[in-house]
Motif scaffolding. Structure first.
Motif, PDB file in Angstrom:
ATOM      1  N   SER A   1      -5.250   3.206  -1.362  1.00 44.81           N
ATOM      2  CA  SER A   1      -5.090   2.729  -2.729  1.00 44.81           C
ATOM      3  C   SER A   1      -6.042   3.482  -3.668  1.00 44.81           C
ATOM      4  O   SER A   1      -5.660   3.901  -4.759  1.00 44.81           O
TER       5      SER A   1
ATOM      6  N   TYR B   1       3.412  -9.618   3.693  1.00 45.01           N
ATOM      7  CA  TYR B   1       2.469  -8.660   3.104  1.00 45.01           C
ATOM      8  C   TYR B   1       1.075  -8.662   3.760  1.00 45.01           C
ATOM      9  O   TYR B   1       0.568  -7.595   4.110  1.00 45.01           O
TER      10      TYR B   1
ATOM     11  N   ASN C   1      -7.317  -2.660   8.947  1.00 47.58           N
ATOM     12  CA  ASN C   1      -6.174  -2.591   8.025  1.00 47.58           C
ATOM     13  C   ASN C   1      -6.616  -2.680   6.566  1.00 47.58           C
ATOM     14  O   ASN C   1      -6.103  -1.972   5.698  1.00 47.58           O
ATOM     15  N   ASP C   2      -7.573  -3.589   6.304  1.00 46.29           N
ATOM     16  CA  ASP C   2      -8.076  -3.731   4.933  1.00 46.29           C
ATOM     17  C   ASP C   2      -8.752  -2.446   4.473  1.00 46.29           C
ATOM     18  O   ASP C   2      -8.568  -1.999   3.343  1.00 46.29           O
TER      19      ASP C   2
ATOM     20  N   ALA D   1      -6.059   0.143   3.767  1.00 48.56           N
ATOM     21  CA  ALA D   1      -5.358  -0.142   2.507  1.00 48.56           C
ATOM     22  C   ALA D   1      -6.219   0.277   1.323  1.00 48.56           C
ATOM     23  O   ALA D   1      -5.731   0.891   0.359  1.00 48.56           O
TER      24      ALA D   1
ATOM     25  N   ARG E   1       0.645   0.422   4.773  1.00 49.43           N
ATOM     26  CA  ARG E   1      -0.519   0.532   3.897  1.00 49.43           C
ATOM     27  C   ARG E   1      -0.765   1.980   3.515  1.00 49.43           C
ATOM     28  O   ARG E   1      -1.612   2.280   2.693  1.00 49.43           O
TER      29      ARG E   1
END
Ligand code: SF4
Length: 196
Positions: free
Chosen positions: A23, A101, A15-16, A19, A109
């Motif tokens: 981004s 969040y 997930n990180d 994201a 995300r």
């Protein structure tokens, strides 16, 4: 239970990465989300898999909130208020924040600007209407660049997540339902492990 925890840990790492990927792309292409905008969270139909909601379900279990959240989810009039976890900060509800969040699903995300494939297999750009209205030139420039620069593709990241657990990923459903199903899964595992 330990297997669910291991899967959730792997998903949090993925997930990180997801994201950061979205981004970075959105920043490079100047397709920024407006600060404090919560309009995407007002859509009742945003879908996630049970697997995507597993880290949140485990967090709720660990903090003693699994049963009460499950009850609240079952009573919530979801369609009128948008996502169950959305916390509006303006009267018209268009500004707000995610109440979970760090544990939001992968789909959240990827909000903003991302790639998908059209009927002929061509790469297309999905852009939120708020971003499109606020940065029309950046949208046009990005659409013109699609043949030379492929945006992060939502489908590829969904497939990457599904590899962690096919069964828990095979169906997408509204976030509320997916969270309830993830909570039921965690509570059932805990029950049979003698933890509740
Ligand atoms: S989980 Fe959070 S980011 Fe995703 S739709 Fe709900 S409130 Fe919005």
């Amino acid at each position: 239970m330990q297997q669910l925890r291991d899967t959730a840990s792997q998903l949090m790492i993925l997930n990180d990465e997801i994201a950061q990927t979205y981004s970075r792309y959105q920043n490079d292409r100047k397709l920024f989300c407006r600060s404090g905008c919560g309009q995407c969270c007002l859509h009742p139909g945003i879908e996630a898999s049970v697997l995507e909601m597993l880290p949140l379900a485990l967090h709720l279990y660990d903090t003693g909130l699994a049963e009460s959240t499950l009850d609240a989810l079952q009573q919530h009039d979801h369609d009128q208020a948008g996502c169950f976890f959305y916390q509006a900060t303006s009267e018209d509800r268009k500004s707000g924040q995610c109440g979970v969040y760090p544990y939001r699903p992968a789909v959240c995300r990827m909000f903003g600007a991302a790639g998908y494939r059209g009927r002929e297999g061509e790469v297309l750009l999905s852009v939120c209407k708020v971003i499109r209205a606020g940065a029309p030139e950046a949208v046009i420039a990005t659409e013109q660049s699609l043949s030379s620069e492929t945006p992060p593709m939502m489908r590829n990241h969904k497939a990457q997540i599904a590899q962690l657990d096919y069964e828990l990923s095979k169906e997408n459903m509204p976030i509320k339902q997916a969270t309830a199903a993830a909570l039921e899964k965690v509570l059932t595992k805990a029950y049979y492990a003698g933890l509740v």
